[in-house]
Design an enzyme around this catalytic site. Structure first.
Site, PDB file in Angstrom:
ATOM      1  N   HIS A  26     -26.931  47.111 -29.139  1.00 25.03           N
ATOM      2  CA  HIS A  26     -27.763  47.881 -28.013  1.00 25.03           C
ATOM      3  C   HIS A  26     -26.332  48.432 -26.803  1.00 25.03           C
ATOM      4  O   HIS A  26     -25.284  48.187 -26.990  1.00 25.03           O
ATOM      5  CB  HIS A  26     -28.399  46.712 -27.166  1.00 25.03           C
ATOM      6  CG  HIS A  26     -27.704  45.926 -26.246  1.00 25.03           C
ATOM      7  ND1 HIS A  26     -28.375  45.268 -25.217  1.00 25.03           N
ATOM      8  CD2 HIS A  26     -26.525  45.408 -26.342  1.00 25.03           C
ATOM      9  CE1 HIS A  26     -27.566  44.464 -24.746  1.00 25.03           C
ATOM     10  NE2 HIS A  26     -26.250  44.452 -25.186  1.00 25.03           N
ATOM     11  N   CYS A  36     -20.753  47.099 -20.953  1.00 25.17           N
ATOM     12  CA  CYS A  36     -22.095  47.089 -21.679  1.00 25.17           C
ATOM     13  C   CYS A  36     -22.622  48.223 -21.770  1.00 25.17           C
ATOM     14  O   CYS A  36     -23.700  48.534 -22.466  1.00 25.17           O
ATOM     15  CB  CYS A  36     -23.018  46.168 -20.980  1.00 25.17           C
ATOM     16  SG  CYS A  36     -22.301  44.260 -21.057  1.00 25.17           S
ATOM     17  N   HIS A  40     -22.460  47.821 -28.435  1.00 28.68           N
ATOM     18  CA  HIS A  40     -21.836  46.783 -29.061  1.00 28.68           C
ATOM     19  C   HIS A  40     -23.002  45.736 -29.609  1.00 28.68           C
ATOM     20  O   HIS A  40     -24.006  46.102 -29.349  1.00 28.68           O
ATOM     21  CB  HIS A  40     -21.157  45.831 -27.744  1.00 28.68           C
ATOM     22  CG  HIS A  40     -22.039  45.465 -26.740  1.00 28.68           C
ATOM     23  ND1 HIS A  40     -22.508  46.619 -25.754  1.00 28.68           N
ATOM     24  CD2 HIS A  40     -22.834  44.159 -26.299  1.00 28.68           C
ATOM     25  CE1 HIS A  40     -23.271  45.667 -24.865  1.00 28.68           C
ATOM     26  NE2 HIS A  40     -23.395  44.470 -25.387  1.00 28.68           N
ATOM     27  N   HIS A  42     -24.909  41.942 -30.700  1.00 27.68           N
ATOM     28  CA  HIS A  42     -24.980  40.340 -30.500  1.00 27.68           C
ATOM     29  C   HIS A  42     -25.807  39.575 -31.531  1.00 27.68           C
ATOM     30  O   HIS A  42     -26.446  40.486 -32.253  1.00 27.68           O
ATOM     31  CB  HIS A  42     -25.833  40.136 -29.217  1.00 27.68           C
ATOM     32  CG  HIS A  42     -25.146  40.950 -27.947  1.00 27.68           C
ATOM     33  ND1 HIS A  42     -24.447  39.936 -27.184  1.00 27.68           N
ATOM     34  CD2 HIS A  42     -25.705  41.878 -27.154  1.00 27.68           C
ATOM     35  CE1 HIS A  42     -23.975  40.813 -26.137  1.00 27.68           C
ATOM     36  NE2 HIS A  42     -24.734  41.854 -26.197  1.00 27.68           N
ATOM     37  N   HIS A  77     -30.853  43.763 -37.406  1.00 25.23           N
ATOM     38  CA  HIS A  77     -29.895  45.036 -38.081  1.00 25.23           C
ATOM     39  C   HIS A  77     -30.466  46.294 -37.662  1.00 25.23           C
ATOM     40  O   HIS A  77     -30.528  47.284 -38.372  1.00 25.23           O
ATOM     41  CB  HIS A  77     -30.010  44.825 -39.468  1.00 25.23           C
ATOM     42  CG  HIS A  77     -28.841  43.697 -39.807  1.00 25.23           C
ATOM     43  ND1 HIS A  77     -29.499  42.598 -39.593  1.00 25.23           N
ATOM     44  CD2 HIS A  77     -27.811  43.741 -40.544  1.00 25.23           C
ATOM     45  CE1 HIS A  77     -28.411  41.434 -40.356  1.00 25.23           C
ATOM     46  NE2 HIS A  77     -27.400  42.248 -40.718  1.00 25.23           N
ATOM     47  N   GLU A 129     -28.077  35.790 -25.610  1.00 30.40           N
ATOM     48  CA  GLU A 129     -27.463  36.838 -25.681  1.00 30.40           C
ATOM     49  C   GLU A 129     -26.116  36.557 -26.243  1.00 30.40           C
ATOM     50  O   GLU A 129     -25.498  37.029 -27.122  1.00 30.40           O
ATOM     51  CB  GLU A 129     -27.305  38.175 -24.939  1.00 30.40           C
ATOM     52  CG  GLU A 129     -27.035  39.294 -25.017  1.00 30.40           C
ATOM     53  CD  GLU A 129     -26.999  40.396 -24.053  1.00 30.40           C
ATOM     54  OE1 GLU A 129     -27.879  41.024 -23.916  1.00 30.40           O
ATOM     55  OE2 GLU A 129     -26.087  40.545 -23.262  1.00 30.40           O
TER      56      GLU A 129
HETATM   57 ZN   LIG Z   1     -24.786  43.263 -24.650  1.00 30.82          ZN
END
Ligand SMILES: [Zn+2]
Length: 144
Positions: A26, A36, A40, A42, A77, A129
């Site tokens: 995201h 952010c 990137h 998670h 994914h 997260e």
């Molecule tokens: Zn993030």
């Protein structure tokens, strides 16, 4: 993933919890997000709490697989920002932050539960997260 989660106080007979791991990317489309704002990834840990007093005709409060399909089946994914029905880059209330991810999971689950005759309720959605950051979303008392 035998993690302990915050507990919700309620008076329902049954409480079900479903854990999921969701690998997803995201970005937060706002300059205040700093790094952010770059794409990137998670591995989100999601826990959904559902409660109710009655079971369905198959003896389930709700089918674990259906809950998994609604969340993991949708998000795993993927790039979260691509889900235009869940997130919107022009509306901060719908940026894919942990808070909005948790709330949108709640809304999606509850919309499904509302179609069931025995009316289970989603009481809590926990979204971790990172190892040090998580959000808990609970509907306000009047909403459940
Ligand atoms: Zn993030």
């Amino acid at each position: 993933m035998h993690q302990l989660y915050p507990q919700v106080t309620h008076h329902y007979r049954y409480e079900l919890n479903k854990d999921m791991h969701v690998a997803a990317a995201h970005f937060i489309p706002h300059k205040a997000a700093g790094s952010c704002a770059n794409v990137h990834g998670h591995t989100y840990i999601v826990n959904v709490t559902i409660a109710g007093d009655e079971l369905d005709e198959s003896g389930f409060l709700v089918n674990f697989q259906t809950v998994k399909k609604l969340v993991h089946g949708k998000l795993d994914h993927t790039l979260l920002n691509d889900h235009n029905d869940w997130f919107d880059r022009h509306d901060p209330n719908r940026f894919p932050t942990t808070e909005v991810v948790a709330r949108t999971i709640y809304e999606t689950i509850q919309r499904y539960l509302d179609t069931l005759p025995h009316k289970p309720k989603c009481l809590q959605v926990f979204v971790r997260e990172t190892p040090t950051s998580y959000v808990v979303y609970r509907p306000k008392a009047g909403e459940r």
